[in-house]
Design a protein around this motif. Structure first.
Motif, PDB file in Angstrom:
ATOM      1  N   LEU A  98       0.836  -1.200   0.000  1.00  0.00           N
ATOM      2  CA  LEU A  98       0.000   0.000   0.000  1.00  0.00           C
ATOM      3  C   LEU A  98       0.872   1.253   0.000  1.00  0.00           C
ATOM      4  N   ALA A  99       1.889   1.279   0.841  1.00  0.00           N
ATOM      5  CA  ALA A  99       2.797   2.431   0.877  1.00  0.00           C
ATOM      6  C   ALA A  99       3.513   2.599  -0.459  1.00  0.00           C
ATOM      7  N   ASP A 100       3.954   1.489  -1.052  1.00  0.00           N
ATOM      8  CA  ASP A 100       4.626   1.538  -2.353  1.00  0.00           C
ATOM      9  C   ASP A 100       3.707   2.108  -3.427  1.00  0.00           C
ATOM     10  N   GLU A 101       2.465   1.618  -3.443  1.00  0.00           N
ATOM     11  CA  GLU A 101       1.532   2.056  -4.481  1.00  0.00           C
ATOM     12  C   GLU A 101       1.174   3.535  -4.331  1.00  0.00           C
ATOM     13  N   LEU A 102       0.922   3.982  -3.110  1.00  0.00           N
ATOM     14  CA  LEU A 102       0.596   5.403  -2.910  1.00  0.00           C
ATOM     15  C   LEU A 102       1.785   6.284  -3.270  1.00  0.00           C
ATOM     16  N   THR A 103       2.990   5.841  -2.934  1.00  0.00           N
ATOM     17  CA  THR A 103       4.194   6.595  -3.299  1.00  0.00           C
ATOM     18  C   THR A 103       4.332   6.650  -4.816  1.00  0.00           C
ATOM     19  N   ARG A 104       4.086   5.538  -5.474  1.00  0.00           N
ATOM     20  CA  ARG A 104       4.170   5.499  -6.943  1.00  0.00           C
ATOM     21  C   ARG A 104       3.167   6.469  -7.566  1.00  0.00           C
ATOM     22  N   LEU A 105       1.939   6.459  -7.036  1.00  0.00           N
ATOM     23  CA  LEU A 105       0.910   7.349  -7.581  1.00  0.00           C
ATOM     24  C   LEU A 105       1.261   8.826  -7.360  1.00  0.00           C
ATOM     25  N   LEU A 106       1.768   9.154  -6.172  1.00  0.00           N
ATOM     26  CA  LEU A 106       2.184  10.540  -5.923  1.00  0.00           C
ATOM     27  C   LEU A 106       3.343  10.929  -6.837  1.00  0.00           C
ATOM     28  N   GLY A 107       4.297  10.028  -7.007  1.00  0.00           N
ATOM     29  CA  GLY A 107       5.423  10.304  -7.900  1.00  0.00           C
ATOM     30  C   GLY A 107       4.969  10.528  -9.326  1.00  0.00           C
ATOM     31  N   GLN A 108       4.030   9.719  -9.762  1.00  0.00           N
ATOM     32  CA  GLN A 108       3.466   9.873 -11.111  1.00  0.00           C
ATOM     33  C   GLN A 108       2.759  11.232 -11.232  1.00  0.00           C
ATOM     34  N   TYR A 182      11.393   9.155   1.241  1.00  0.00           N
ATOM     35  CA  TYR A 182      10.863   9.701   2.491  1.00  0.00           C
ATOM     36  C   TYR A 182       9.357   9.462   2.568  1.00  0.00           C
ATOM     37  N   THR A 183       8.662   9.753   1.472  1.00  0.00           N
ATOM     38  CA  THR A 183       7.206   9.601   1.441  1.00  0.00           C
ATOM     39  C   THR A 183       6.811   8.155   1.690  1.00  0.00           C
ATOM     40  N   ARG A 184       7.492   7.232   1.036  1.00  0.00           N
ATOM     41  CA  ARG A 184       7.190   5.821   1.215  1.00  0.00           C
ATOM     42  C   ARG A 184       7.399   5.402   2.670  1.00  0.00           C
ATOM     43  N   GLU A 185       8.482   5.859   3.275  1.00  0.00           N
ATOM     44  CA  GLU A 185       8.761   5.513   4.665  1.00  0.00           C
ATOM     45  C   GLU A 185       7.658   6.024   5.591  1.00  0.00           C
ATOM     46  N   MET A 186       7.240   7.281   5.410  1.00  0.00           N
ATOM     47  CA  MET A 186       6.193   7.843   6.266  1.00  0.00           C
ATOM     48  C   MET A 186       4.845   7.145   6.049  1.00  0.00           C
ATOM     49  N   LEU A 187       4.512   6.857   4.788  1.00  0.00           N
ATOM     50  CA  LEU A 187       3.264   6.136   4.503  1.00  0.00           C
ATOM     51  C   LEU A 187       3.294   4.748   5.129  1.00  0.00           C
ATOM     52  N   ALA A 188       4.433   4.068   5.013  1.00  0.00           N
ATOM     53  CA  ALA A 188       4.564   2.721   5.586  1.00  0.00           C
ATOM     54  C   ALA A 188       4.401   2.747   7.110  1.00  0.00           C
ATOM     55  N   ARG A 189       4.925   3.772   7.750  1.00  0.00           N
ATOM     56  CA  ARG A 189       4.764   3.889   9.211  1.00  0.00           C
ATOM     57  C   ARG A 189       3.294   4.008   9.587  1.00  0.00           C
ATOM     58  N   ILE A 190       2.558   4.819   8.827  1.00  0.00           N
ATOM     59  CA  ILE A 190       1.138   4.989   9.129  1.00  0.00           C
ATOM     60  C   ILE A 190       0.384   3.679   8.910  1.00  0.00           C
ATOM     61  N   VAL A 191       0.662   3.026   7.785  1.00  0.00           N
ATOM     62  CA  VAL A 191      -0.021   1.775   7.486  1.00  0.00           C
ATOM     63  C   VAL A 191       0.297   0.723   8.556  1.00  0.00           C
ATOM     64  N   ALA A 192       1.566   0.609   8.930  1.00  0.00           N
ATOM     65  CA  ALA A 192       1.963  -0.388   9.937  1.00  0.00           C
ATOM     66  C   ALA A 192       1.334  -0.081  11.284  1.00  0.00           C
ATOM     67  N   GLY A 193       1.239   1.181  11.632  1.00  0.00           N
ATOM     68  CA  GLY A 193       0.637   1.571  12.911  1.00  0.00           C
ATOM     69  C   GLY A 193      -0.855   1.319  12.949  1.00  0.00           C
ATOM     70  N   GLY A 194      -1.489   1.381  11.797  1.00  0.00           N
ATOM     71  CA  GLY A 194      -2.933   1.173  11.746  1.00  0.00           C
ATOM     72  C   GLY A 194      -3.335  -0.281  11.608  1.00  0.00           C
ATOM     73  N   GLY A 195      -2.370  -1.098  11.126  1.00  0.00           N
ATOM     74  CA  GLY A 195      -2.697  -2.498  10.880  1.00  0.00           C
ATOM     75  C   GLY A 195      -2.714  -3.277  12.140  1.00  0.00           C
TER      76      GLY A 195
END
Length: 195
Positions: A98-108, A182-195
């Motif tokens: 999920l973090a990878d995909e959101l980062t990819r979409l933001l990068g795009q 950086y974005t991927r790392e922060m997104l991954a932290r949020i996802v991991a904290g919520g899971g």
């Protein structure tokens, strides 16, 4: 003289409003400037949009569709599972995905024309001073949260949307570049904290 039927006039007026705002900001928007840009009579703009706020609502609604459409069309987001909480079921791999995909979409998104992103955020932030725009600005958040809730819980989805908004604003306001790592790392932290 017979009235000419123009089924696309309203759409052309919205497109013209977006062009005016992109060139001159919201301060440059008027029924007159939009009519000139759309090459329609002034009365057409006031017929379709009785106030500038109505025109801004239509313009913001059009802009809202851009990133939400990207989220909707992401096969990786859709493939993650239709049921709420799919990330919890797929564990760490789902969180990273999920973090990878959101980062990819933001990068795009940032790889595209920066002016288009600035236009969207100018309209989005105009809601601070124009109450008529607030419900439309909230629509973007709610739809994005709903889409992301297919992969995680609603609270985590809301935090992800807030982080993406914050990252975008920082890049735009600081004139910097999008930092995918950086974005991927922060997104991954949020996802991991919520899971």
């Amino acid at each position: 003289m017979a009235r000419r039927y123009d089924p696309h006039r309203r759409t052309r007026i919205i497109d013209a409003a977006l062009s005016v705002i992109a060139a001159d900001g919201i301060a440059g928007l008027s029924h007159r400037t939009v009519a000139a840009e759309a090459d329609v009579p002034l009365g057409s703009t006031t017929y379709h949009f009785g106030s500038l706020d109505e025109l801004l609502v239509a313009a913001l609604r059009r802009c809202n569709e851009n990133f939400v459409r990207t989220l909707r069309e992401s096969e990786a987001l859709a493939a993650g599972g239709e049921a709420e909480g799919a990330v919890r079921a797929t564990g760490a791999a789902g969180s990273a995905g999920l973090a990878d995909e959101l980062t990819r979409l933001l990068g795009q998104w940032f790889a595209g024309e920066r002016g288009a992103i600035e236009l969207e955020y100018e309209l989005y932030l105009a809601a601070l001073r124009r109450p008529a725009l607030r419900p439309v600005a909230a629509e973007w958040t709610e739809e994005a949260v709903e889409l992301l809730s297919r992969r995680t819980d609603p609270g985590t989805a809301r935090a992800l949307v807030a982080l993406m908004d914050g990252v975008c604003l920082q890049v735009l306001l600081a004139g910097g570049t999008f930092d995918a790592a950086y974005t991927r790392e922060m997104l991954a932290r949020i996802v991991a904290g919520g899971g």
